[in-house]
Design an enzyme around this catalytic site. Structure first.
Site, PDB file in Angstrom:
ATOM      1  N   ASP A   1     -18.349  -5.077 -10.150  1.00 22.59           N
ATOM      2  CA  ASP A   1     -19.163  -4.272 -11.066  1.00 22.59           C
ATOM      3  C   ASP A   1     -20.669  -4.489 -10.896  1.00 22.59           C
ATOM      4  OD1 ASP A   1     -18.783  -6.802 -12.136  1.00 22.59           O
ATOM      5  OD2 ASP A   1     -17.965  -6.116 -14.054  1.00 22.59           O
TER       6      ASP A   1
ATOM      7  N   ASP B   1     -13.929 -20.462 -16.131  1.00 26.99           N
ATOM      8  CA  ASP B   1     -12.777 -20.334 -15.223  1.00 26.99           C
ATOM      9  C   ASP B   1     -13.251 -19.897 -13.839  1.00 26.99           C
ATOM     10  OD1 ASP B   1     -13.213 -17.560 -15.571  1.00 26.99           O
ATOM     11  OD2 ASP B   1     -11.920 -17.581 -17.329  1.00 26.99           O
TER      12      ASP B   1
ATOM     13  N   ASP C   1     -12.427 -17.782 -10.160  1.00 21.63           N
ATOM     14  CA  ASP C   1     -11.656 -16.787  -9.416  1.00 21.63           C
ATOM     15  C   ASP C   1     -11.921 -17.011  -7.934  1.00 21.63           C
ATOM     16  OD1 ASP C   1     -10.805 -15.422 -11.770  1.00 21.63           O
ATOM     17  OD2 ASP C   1     -12.795 -14.511 -11.905  1.00 21.63           O
TER      18      ASP C   1
END
Ligand code: ATP
Ligand code: MG
Length: 496
Positions: free
Chosen positions: A151, A75, A77
């Site tokens: 992160d 996917d 983003d």
């Protein structure tokens, strides 16, 4: 050296953002060699529309990481300096979602592009709980701030589909080459803000076959206890991601090494100590990994049914043997209830999964019965396939004879006449066995009771009847308090 001292000071005073880099390194298409064909058209379009309106917009996160590794991302983003409202206005089908972090889902047919606005660092709008976990923040910032909020370095790369350039603020590009998973900032502080990052470290490193950098790794064992402060629903989602990433076996090994499993499945240690516990678990995870590899779906209910099965067996045996001397079927049902109650409190496994797990377990009894109407109704049961797969797993460990598995394989494929012959033969066999055992024939009272109970709890309600008639509960459940107390008592002694 100076860099090292700066990091040390930052870590000593517990500030994670001292060393934030505001200028990215720009990596050109010639250098990184991303294949533009692997970038989804929907992601390109999302960026293009925003850029036309004068906003910045980049593909970001795991997708860029995967593109650099030459893997087709699952996917995409997008990160932008447009606010959620501006993104919504720019796209025809866009929906603002989320409260903790507001995002926009831009929808293109079946593909959804998740679009987030650059987040600010240490903004006033960030709310934390008493343990330092961020519970909400919707203050927007610059691109460099957004990069520092991500992160791992390898997850903080931005790809501009218009120019093909990649923007790297934290040396993620080099870390990909070195196969290293490195936390941005001071790991302790970053895990405190969001303890789920520890599970992400385990999953992403296992999935990519990357080494977790020493400081990033060392901090996990130190901060593992913080996972118990994470809402159950989020842990459950992360668990599912972990077990379905295609490297579940490796993830579990790592989770145990780090001591992270204790907050997730409180009795995982106990499970692994059961006879065959470890074998069963690893077999289940291996099968899950195999299924993912060939693109098959994984049902969370099946996964948790296998994870918890060794515990169920233990209590099932105890309920049959103990003072209560329960019927075999009732003992299984009660054991299932116990295990679900004790193991899943922290994980908040959704209701529908719990119901399916119990069905998978209870159907095991019906697979033993090859007589009468049972085979015909069982193969039509909506959970037949899951139940059969589960029996297969049990047979691989020698808990179920292979001949039984083959019988069901044959029965499913057989025509009406062959099916009738198979059932007749099984009936004859059952009578002979019963005759030998009791020097009589027919079924005993308790056998009939067993069957009635199992049929009742695995019964499929026809859609018409649902709602108009409440499902009758088996007695062990409706007796309520006493049974629950007994179960809770057993559960407690198990844990201690
Ligand atoms: P996957 O391959 O599982 O999709 P991913 O890295 O893309 O891995 P997502 O959950 O899709 O994971 O998140 C997208 C991006 O959002 C991440 O790459 C990272 O930059 C950022 N992100 C996600 N979760 C966190 C977190 N807990 N803390 C900081 N940044 C995060
Ligand atoms: Mg992703």
């Amino acid at each position: 050296m100076f860099d090292y001292v700066k990091r040390m000071v930052a870590s000593l005073i517990g500030q994670s953002h001292q060393e934030v880099n505001r200028t990215p390194r720009i990596i050109t298409p010639e250098e990184h060699g991303i294949d533009p064909k692997l970038v989804s058209w929907a992601a390109v379009r999302t960026c293009e529309v925003l850029q036309k309106r004068g906003f910045k917009a980049y593909v970001v996160g795991g997708a860029v990481r995967d593109l650099l590794l030459g893997v087709k991302p699952k996917d995409f983003d997008v990160a932008t300096d447009a606010t959620p409202e501006q993104v919504k206005r720019a796209h025809r089908r866009a929906f603002i979602i989320g409260r903790r972090f507001r995002l926009v889902h831009v929808v293109f047919g079946t593909e959804i592009i998740e679009c987030s606005t650059f987040r600010a660092l240490d903004a006033q709008g960030v709310r934390k709980d008493s343990q330092g976990r961020v519970i909400s923040d919707n203050i927007f910032g610059e691109m460099w701030e957004d990069a520092a909020r991500r992160d791992f370095t390898i997850n903080a790369l931005y790809y501009d589909p218009a120019t093909g350039n990649v923007y790297d603020y934290h040396g993620g590009y080099e870390d990909i080459k070195r196969k290293t998973l490195r936390m941005i900032g001071v790991p302790q502080a970053r895990y405190r803000e969001d303890p789920v990052r520890m599970m992400r470290a385990v999953r992403i490193s296992a999935k990519l076959g990357f080494q977790i950098e020493r400081r990033t790794d060392k901090a996990i064992a130190e901060m593992a206890h913080l996972l118990s402060n994470v809402p159950a629903a989020r842990l459950f989602d992360e668990m599912i991601k972990l077990f379905t990433c295609g490297k579940a076996e490796a993830c579990l090994v790592k989770l145990r090494q780090e001591g992270l499993h204790r907050s997730l499945l409180p009795m995982l240690d106990v499970i692994l100590d059961e006879p065959d516990g470890e074998k069963f678990l690893m077999l289940a995870l291996k099968r899950t990994d195999d299924r993912i590899r060939v693109g098959k779906k994984i049902s969370p209910a099946f996964l948790f049914a296998t994870l918890l099965w060794p515990q169920v067996i233990k209590r099932w045996n105890a309920y049959q043997a103990g003072e209560q001397k329960m019927l075999r079927s009732k003992a299984l049902y009660t054991a299932a209830d116990d295990v679900i109650a004790t193991q899943t409190a922290k994980l908040a496994i959704q209701h529908r999964f719990v119901a399916d797990m119990k069905l998978i377990w209870m159907l095991q009894l019906r697979f033993e019965r090859r007589t009468g109407k049972n085979p015909y109704t069982l193969v039509e049961h909506p959970k037949y396939r899951a139940g059969y797969d589960f029996m297969l797993l049990r047979s691989e460990l020698g808990h179920v004879p292979a001949s039984l598995v083959h019988w069901w394989e044959d029965f499913v494929d057989a025509d009406e006449q062959k099916r009738a012959e198979m059932v007749n033969a099984a009936q004859l066999e059952a009578r002979q066995t019963a005759a030998k055992a009791r020097a009589g024939s027919g079924k005993s009272r308790s056998e009939r009771q067993e069957e009635r109970f199992t049929d009742e709890v695995t019964k499929v309600e026809s859609p018409k009847k649902e709602g108009s008639r409440r499902r009758r509960r088996p007695r062990s459940q409706s007796r309520g308090k006493a049974a629950q107390d007994a179960a809770a008592g057993a559960a407690q002694s198990e844990q201690s």
